[in-house]
Design a protein around this motif. Structure first.
Motif, PDB file in Angstrom:
ATOM      1  N   GLU A 244     -30.479  -9.197 -99.410  1.00 51.52           N
ATOM      2  CA  GLU A 244     -31.607  -8.603-100.125  1.00 51.52           C
ATOM      3  C   GLU A 244     -31.292  -7.135-100.391  1.00 51.52           C
ATOM      4  O   GLU A 244     -30.369  -6.567 -99.799  1.00 51.52           O
ATOM      5  CB  GLU A 244     -32.890  -8.736 -99.296  1.00 51.52           C
ATOM      6  N   ARG A 245     -32.057  -6.522-101.252  1.00 48.06           N
ATOM      7  CA  ARG A 245     -31.800  -5.139-101.661  1.00 48.06           C
ATOM      8  C   ARG A 245     -31.705  -4.192-100.464  1.00 48.06           C
ATOM      9  O   ARG A 245     -30.811  -3.355-100.386  1.00 48.06           O
ATOM     10  CB  ARG A 245     -32.910  -4.691-102.607  1.00 48.06           C
ATOM     11  N   ARG A 246     -32.625  -4.323 -99.527  1.00 47.23           N
ATOM     12  CA  ARG A 246     -32.637  -3.430 -98.364  1.00 47.23           C
ATOM     13  C   ARG A 246     -31.364  -3.602 -97.542  1.00 47.23           C
ATOM     14  O   ARG A 246     -30.776  -2.636 -97.081  1.00 47.23           O
ATOM     15  CB  ARG A 246     -33.868  -3.731 -97.511  1.00 47.23           C
ATOM     16  N   PHE A 247     -30.905  -4.844 -97.383  1.00 44.92           N
ATOM     17  CA  PHE A 247     -29.686  -5.123 -96.625  1.00 44.92           C
ATOM     18  C   PHE A 247     -28.471  -4.536 -97.363  1.00 44.92           C
ATOM     19  O   PHE A 247     -27.613  -3.906 -96.751  1.00 44.92           O
ATOM     20  CB  PHE A 247     -29.531  -6.634 -96.440  1.00 44.92           C
ATOM     21  N   ARG A 248     -28.405  -4.734 -98.677  1.00 45.50           N
ATOM     22  CA  ARG A 248     -27.304  -4.172 -99.477  1.00 45.50           C
ATOM     23  C   ARG A 248     -27.271  -2.657 -99.363  1.00 45.50           C
ATOM     24  O   ARG A 248     -26.198  -2.049 -99.266  1.00 45.50           O
ATOM     25  CB  ARG A 248     -27.442  -4.579-100.950  1.00 45.50           C
ATOM     26  N   THR A 249     -28.434  -2.027 -99.362  1.00 44.72           N
ATOM     27  CA  THR A 249     -28.512  -0.573 -99.258  1.00 44.72           C
ATOM     28  C   THR A 249     -27.935  -0.092 -97.931  1.00 44.72           C
ATOM     29  O   THR A 249     -27.197   0.900 -97.889  1.00 44.72           O
ATOM     30  CB  THR A 249     -29.968  -0.095 -99.413  1.00 44.72           C
ATOM     31  N   ILE A 250     -28.237  -0.776 -96.855  1.00 49.24           N
ATOM     32  CA  ILE A 250     -27.704  -0.416 -95.536  1.00 49.24           C
ATOM     33  C   ILE A 250     -26.179  -0.512 -95.549  1.00 49.24           C
ATOM     34  O   ILE A 250     -25.486   0.378 -95.056  1.00 49.24           O
ATOM     35  CB  ILE A 250     -28.297  -1.329 -94.444  1.00 49.24           C
ATOM     36  N   ILE A 251     -25.668  -1.601 -96.111  1.00 46.83           N
ATOM     37  CA  ILE A 251     -24.216  -1.805 -96.179  1.00 46.83           C
ATOM     38  C   ILE A 251     -23.565  -0.701 -97.024  1.00 46.83           C
ATOM     39  O   ILE A 251     -22.542  -0.133 -96.649  1.00 46.83           O
ATOM     40  CB  ILE A 251     -23.888  -3.202 -96.760  1.00 46.83           C
ATOM     41  N   GLU A 252     -24.170  -0.387 -98.164  1.00 49.01           N
ATOM     42  CA  GLU A 252     -23.613   0.625 -99.059  1.00 49.01           C
ATOM     43  C   GLU A 252     -23.655   2.015 -98.438  1.00 49.01           C
ATOM     44  O   GLU A 252     -22.667   2.748 -98.477  1.00 49.01           O
ATOM     45  CB  GLU A 252     -24.368   0.615-100.390  1.00 49.01           C
ATOM     46  N   ARG A 253     -24.785   2.397 -97.856  1.00 46.99           N
ATOM     47  CA  ARG A 253     -24.922   3.742 -97.275  1.00 46.99           C
ATOM     48  C   ARG A 253     -24.015   3.950 -96.070  1.00 46.99           C
ATOM     49  O   ARG A 253     -23.631   5.073 -95.775  1.00 46.99           O
ATOM     50  CB  ARG A 253     -26.367   4.015 -96.906  1.00 46.99           C
ATOM     51  N   SER A 254     -23.690   2.871 -95.385  1.00 45.55           N
ATOM     52  CA  SER A 254     -22.792   2.987 -94.235  1.00 45.55           C
ATOM     53  C   SER A 254     -21.328   3.007 -94.664  1.00 45.55           C
ATOM     54  O   SER A 254     -20.450   3.253 -93.847  1.00 45.55           O
ATOM     55  CB  SER A 254     -23.032   1.829 -93.262  1.00 45.55           C
ATOM     56  N   GLY A 255     -21.067   2.720 -95.951  1.00 49.98           N
ATOM     57  CA  GLY A 255     -19.703   2.674 -96.452  1.00 49.98           C
ATOM     58  C   GLY A 255     -19.006   1.355 -96.170  1.00 49.98           C
ATOM     59  O   GLY A 255     -17.830   1.190 -96.487  1.00 49.98           O
ATOM     60  N   LEU A 256     -19.722   0.404 -95.598  1.00 47.45           N
ATOM     61  CA  LEU A 256     -19.114  -0.883 -95.253  1.00 47.45           C
ATOM     62  C   LEU A 256     -18.958  -1.813 -96.442  1.00 47.45           C
ATOM     63  O   LEU A 256     -18.310  -2.848 -96.332  1.00 47.45           O
ATOM     64  CB  LEU A 256     -19.926  -1.571 -94.153  1.00 47.45           C
ATOM     65  N   ASP A 257     -19.530  -1.450 -97.584  1.00 56.88           N
ATOM     66  CA  ASP A 257     -19.415  -2.313 -98.761  1.00 56.88           C
ATOM     67  C   ASP A 257     -17.974  -2.431 -99.247  1.00 56.88           C
ATOM     68  O   ASP A 257     -17.640  -3.329 -99.993  1.00 56.88           O
ATOM     69  CB  ASP A 257     -20.336  -1.846 -99.886  1.00 56.88           C
ATOM     70  N   ARG A 258     -17.084  -1.543 -98.791  1.00 53.89           N
ATOM     71  CA  ARG A 258     -15.665  -1.662 -99.131  1.00 53.89           C
ATOM     72  C   ARG A 258     -15.017  -2.837 -98.405  1.00 53.89           C
ATOM     73  O   ARG A 258     -14.010  -3.367 -98.847  1.00 53.89           O
ATOM     74  CB  ARG A 258     -14.920  -0.379 -98.776  1.00 53.89           C
ATOM     75  N   HIS A 259     -15.590  -3.223 -97.279  1.00 52.10           N
ATOM     76  CA  HIS A 259     -15.030  -4.296 -96.460  1.00 52.10           C
ATOM     77  C   HIS A 259     -15.904  -5.548 -96.464  1.00 52.10           C
ATOM     78  O   HIS A 259     -15.385  -6.659 -96.493  1.00 52.10           O
ATOM     79  CB  HIS A 259     -14.845  -3.831 -95.013  1.00 52.10           C
ATOM     80  N   LEU A 260     -17.203  -5.345 -96.386  1.00 48.39           N
ATOM     81  CA  LEU A 260     -18.135  -6.475 -96.347  1.00 48.39           C
ATOM     82  C   LEU A 260     -18.571  -6.800 -97.775  1.00 48.39           C
ATOM     83  O   LEU A 260     -19.533  -6.247 -98.292  1.00 48.39           O
ATOM     84  CB  LEU A 260     -19.351  -6.139 -95.475  1.00 48.39           C
ATOM     85  N   ILE A 261     -17.826  -7.688 -98.388  1.00 50.07           N
ATOM     86  CA  ILE A 261     -18.097  -8.073 -99.775  1.00 50.07           C
ATOM     87  C   ILE A 261     -19.304  -9.005 -99.796  1.00 50.07           C
ATOM     88  O   ILE A 261     -19.385  -9.954 -99.016  1.00 50.07           O
ATOM     89  CB  ILE A 261     -16.871  -8.778-100.391  1.00 50.07           C
TER      90      ILE A 261
END
Length: 131
Positions: A99-116
């Protein structure tokens, strides 16, 4: 009889996190529902790692987080541990339906580079199974 903070006495308290796993198209598909917090992160991590050990070959893991209501730093740490274990074993680990809130947490933590993350479970499975 007192109702207390937990509500009516005949009401069963909701589990903080429910986890279900199955193998689909050579992928381990894990569905998580509830809260991924300091109280439940170990449960998710141990569940997924145990299921990964039972797979033949490099693990391909899809974690469906579409029903995760909340995730704290302990939850993020569990995801990192799972991702690292999958990669060490030559496999992959992706998220489905954040969900949007979960994606935001992943993105703000910088983990979106690893957690696709993929918008649907089917797209996540396809990403791990198509050549």
């Amino acid at each position: 009889m007192s109702l207390g903070a937990d509500g009516p006495p005949d009401r069963v308290p909701r589990e903080p996190l429910r986890i279900r796993s199955r193998v689909r198209d050579a992928c381990l598909v894990v569905e998580a529902e509830g809260e991924l917090t300091i109280l439940t992160a170990d449960q998710l991590r141990e569940h997924v790692l145990a299921d990964m050990r039972g797979l033949g070959g490099p693990p391909r893991v899809v974690l469906d987080v579409g029903e995760v209501d909340f995730c704290d730093s302990s939850g993020l740490n569990a995801l990192i541990v799972i991702w690292k274990n999958a990669h060490r074993a030559g496999g992959e680990f992706v998220l489905a339906r954040p969900e949007r809130r979960f994606r935001t947490i992943i993105e703000r933590s910088g983990l979106d580079r690893h957690l696709i993350a993929h918008p649907t479970r089917e797209k996540a499975i396809a990403a791990l199974t198509e050549p």
